[in-house]
Design a protein around this motif. Structure first.
Motif, PDB file in Angstrom:
ATOM      1  N   MET A  93       0.847  -1.167   0.000  1.00  0.00           N
ATOM      2  CA  MET A  93       0.000   0.000   0.000  1.00  0.00           C
ATOM      3  C   MET A  93       0.896   1.234   0.000  1.00  0.00           C
ATOM      4  N   ILE A  94       0.438   2.245  -0.751  1.00  0.00           N
ATOM      5  CA  ILE A  94       1.136   3.531  -0.741  1.00  0.00           C
ATOM      6  C   ILE A  94       0.111   4.659  -0.664  1.00  0.00           C
ATOM      7  N   LEU A  95       0.545   5.775  -0.119  1.00  0.00           N
ATOM      8  CA  LEU A  95      -0.247   6.993  -0.081  1.00  0.00           C
ATOM      9  C   LEU A  95       0.496   8.017  -0.908  1.00  0.00           C
ATOM     10  N   THR A  96      -0.136   8.525  -1.962  1.00  0.00           N
ATOM     11  CA  THR A  96       0.508   9.490  -2.842  1.00  0.00           C
ATOM     12  C   THR A  96       0.367  10.905  -2.292  1.00  0.00           C
ATOM     13  N   ASN A  97       1.121  11.830  -2.864  1.00  0.00           N
ATOM     14  CA  ASN A  97       1.089  13.230  -2.422  1.00  0.00           C
ATOM     15  C   ASN A  97      -0.293  13.861  -2.542  1.00  0.00           C
ATOM     16  N   ASP A  98      -1.097  13.375  -3.475  1.00  0.00           N
ATOM     17  CA  ASP A  98      -2.437  13.941  -3.655  1.00  0.00           C
ATOM     18  C   ASP A  98      -3.498  13.238  -2.805  1.00  0.00           C
ATOM     19  N   GLY A  99      -3.070  12.410  -1.843  1.00  0.00           N
ATOM     20  CA  GLY A  99      -4.000  11.782  -0.904  1.00  0.00           C
ATOM     21  C   GLY A  99      -4.672  10.525  -1.399  1.00  0.00           C
ATOM     22  N   CYS A 100      -4.179   9.932  -2.468  1.00  0.00           N
ATOM     23  CA  CYS A 100      -4.756   8.691  -2.984  1.00  0.00           C
ATOM     24  C   CYS A 100      -4.022   7.495  -2.389  1.00  0.00           C
ATOM     25  N   VAL A 101      -4.778   6.449  -2.106  1.00  0.00           N
ATOM     26  CA  VAL A 101      -4.214   5.217  -1.570  1.00  0.00           C
ATOM     27  C   VAL A 101      -4.265   4.165  -2.672  1.00  0.00           C
ATOM     28  N   HIS A 102      -3.132   3.509  -2.902  1.00  0.00           N
ATOM     29  CA  HIS A 102      -3.035   2.466  -3.923  1.00  0.00           C
ATOM     30  C   HIS A 102      -2.494   1.200  -3.284  1.00  0.00           C
ATOM     31  N   GLY A 103      -2.945   0.059  -3.804  1.00  0.00           N
ATOM     32  CA  GLY A 103      -2.470  -1.219  -3.289  1.00  0.00           C
ATOM     33  C   GLY A 103      -2.241  -2.214  -4.394  1.00  0.00           C
ATOM     34  N   TRP A 104      -1.445  -3.221  -4.080  1.00  0.00           N
ATOM     35  CA  TRP A 104      -1.182  -4.321  -5.003  1.00  0.00           C
ATOM     36  C   TRP A 104      -0.682  -5.498  -4.189  1.00  0.00           C
ATOM     37  N   GLY A 105      -0.750  -6.691  -4.749  1.00  0.00           N
ATOM     38  CA  GLY A 105      -0.232  -7.882  -4.092  1.00  0.00           C
ATOM     39  C   GLY A 105      -1.325  -8.820  -3.628  1.00  0.00           C
ATOM     40  N   TYR A 106      -1.056  -9.505  -2.541  1.00  0.00           N
ATOM     41  CA  TYR A 106      -1.906 -10.546  -1.967  1.00  0.00           C
ATOM     42  C   TYR A 106      -3.131  -9.913  -1.313  1.00  0.00           C
ATOM     43  N   ASN A 107      -4.324 -10.471  -1.587  1.00  0.00           N
ATOM     44  CA  ASN A 107      -5.563  -9.877  -1.088  1.00  0.00           C
ATOM     45  C   ASN A 107      -6.508 -10.921  -0.506  1.00  0.00           C
ATOM     46  N   MET A 108      -5.978 -11.984   0.056  1.00  0.00           N
ATOM     47  CA  MET A 108      -6.827 -13.079   0.531  1.00  0.00           C
ATOM     48  C   MET A 108      -7.861 -12.639   1.564  1.00  0.00           C
ATOM     49  N   PHE A 109      -7.529 -11.679   2.414  1.00  0.00           N
ATOM     50  CA  PHE A 109      -8.431 -11.268   3.489  1.00  0.00           C
ATOM     51  C   PHE A 109      -9.031  -9.879   3.262  1.00  0.00           C
ATOM     52  N   GLY A 110      -8.769  -9.276   2.106  1.00  0.00           N
ATOM     53  CA  GLY A 110      -9.304  -7.953   1.819  1.00  0.00           C
ATOM     54  C   GLY A 110      -8.393  -6.817   2.217  1.00  0.00           C
ATOM     55  N   GLN A 111      -7.149  -7.114   2.558  1.00  0.00           N
ATOM     56  CA  GLN A 111      -6.235  -6.092   3.062  1.00  0.00           C
ATOM     57  C   GLN A 111      -5.886  -5.015   2.044  1.00  0.00           C
ATOM     58  N   LEU A 112      -6.217  -5.234   0.767  1.00  0.00           N
ATOM     59  CA  LEU A 112      -5.960  -4.206  -0.246  1.00  0.00           C
ATOM     60  C   LEU A 112      -7.140  -3.253  -0.417  1.00  0.00           C
ATOM     61  N   GLY A 113      -8.309  -3.630   0.072  1.00  0.00           N
ATOM     62  CA  GLY A 113      -9.469  -2.757  -0.019  1.00  0.00           C
ATOM     63  C   GLY A 113     -10.129  -2.740  -1.377  1.00  0.00           C
ATOM     64  N   CYS A 114      -9.873  -3.766  -2.187  1.00  0.00           N
ATOM     65  CA  CYS A 114     -10.390  -3.778  -3.563  1.00  0.00           C
ATOM     66  C   CYS A 114     -11.479  -4.820  -3.786  1.00  0.00           C
ATOM     67  N   GLY A 115     -12.090  -5.325  -2.728  1.00  0.00           N
ATOM     68  CA  GLY A 115     -13.160  -6.294  -2.867  1.00  0.00           C
ATOM     69  C   GLY A 115     -12.651  -7.728  -2.812  1.00  0.00           C
ATOM     70  N   PRO A 116     -13.596  -8.682  -2.727  1.00  0.00           N
ATOM     71  CA  PRO A 116     -13.220 -10.085  -2.528  1.00  0.00           C
ATOM     72  C   PRO A 116     -12.711 -10.805  -3.769  1.00  0.00           C
ATOM     73  N   ASP A 117     -12.933 -10.276  -4.929  1.00  0.00           N
ATOM     74  CA  ASP A 117     -12.610 -11.010  -6.151  1.00  0.00           C
ATOM     75  C   ASP A 117     -11.355 -10.521  -6.843  1.00  0.00           C
ATOM     76  N   ASN A 118     -10.536  -9.757  -6.174  1.00  0.00           N
ATOM     77  CA  ASN A 118      -9.343  -9.208  -6.799  1.00  0.00           C
ATOM     78  C   ASN A 118      -8.087  -9.665  -6.088  1.00  0.00           C
ATOM     79  N   ASP A 119      -7.192 -10.264  -6.845  1.00  0.00           N
ATOM     80  CA  ASP A 119      -5.876 -10.644  -6.340  1.00  0.00           C
ATOM     81  C   ASP A 119      -4.874  -9.961  -7.250  1.00  0.00           C
TER      82      ASP A 119
END
Length: 131
Positions: A1-27
């Protein structure tokens, strides 16, 4: 997870428990990057990632959490995984990550219980949570 200068949060990687915040169907282990959705009225000032869950603090001191929640450790009245950022209701204003980390470690060790009750490791109610 990263927080950009403009206040946006981005994630990538393993998402088995939802830790990326992108819903249950995204890995996103294939290198794709996902922008975590927050209401445009919330300005994200900082983020905190812990094992299989994530947190974001807004400029107003509100805290959002998402990810693995099997021990009620995200501050919600449910033990289900939280797949997208959810505001922690009735939480005292948090202004820094250290305060959030200490708060999370207490919840993780005790469990937040349902309806504001804090549980001991053995499951006995020991006190009411007053946030």
């Amino acid at each position: 997870m990263i927080l950009t200068n403009d206040g946006c949060v981005h994630g990538w990687g393993y998402n088995m428990f939802g830790q990326l915040g992108c819903g249950p169907d995204n890995d996103l282990r294939n290198g794709d990057i996902f922008r975590v959705n927050f209401n445009p009225n919330h300005e994200i000032n900082s983020i905190y990632c812990y094992d299989y869950c994530s947190f974001a603090i807004t400029s107003e001191g509100q805290v959002f959490s998402w990810g693995r929640n099997d021990g009620y450790n995200l501050g919600h009245n449910s033990s289900d995984n939280i797949w997208e950022p959810q505001l922690i209701a009735n939480m005292t204003v948090v202004s820094e990550m250290n305060a959030l980390k200490r708060w999370y470690e207490v919840l993780r060790s005790l469990g937040s219980g349902a309806f504001g009750e804090v549980l001991t490791i053995s499951g006995n109610v020991c006190k009411k949570c007053k946030n």
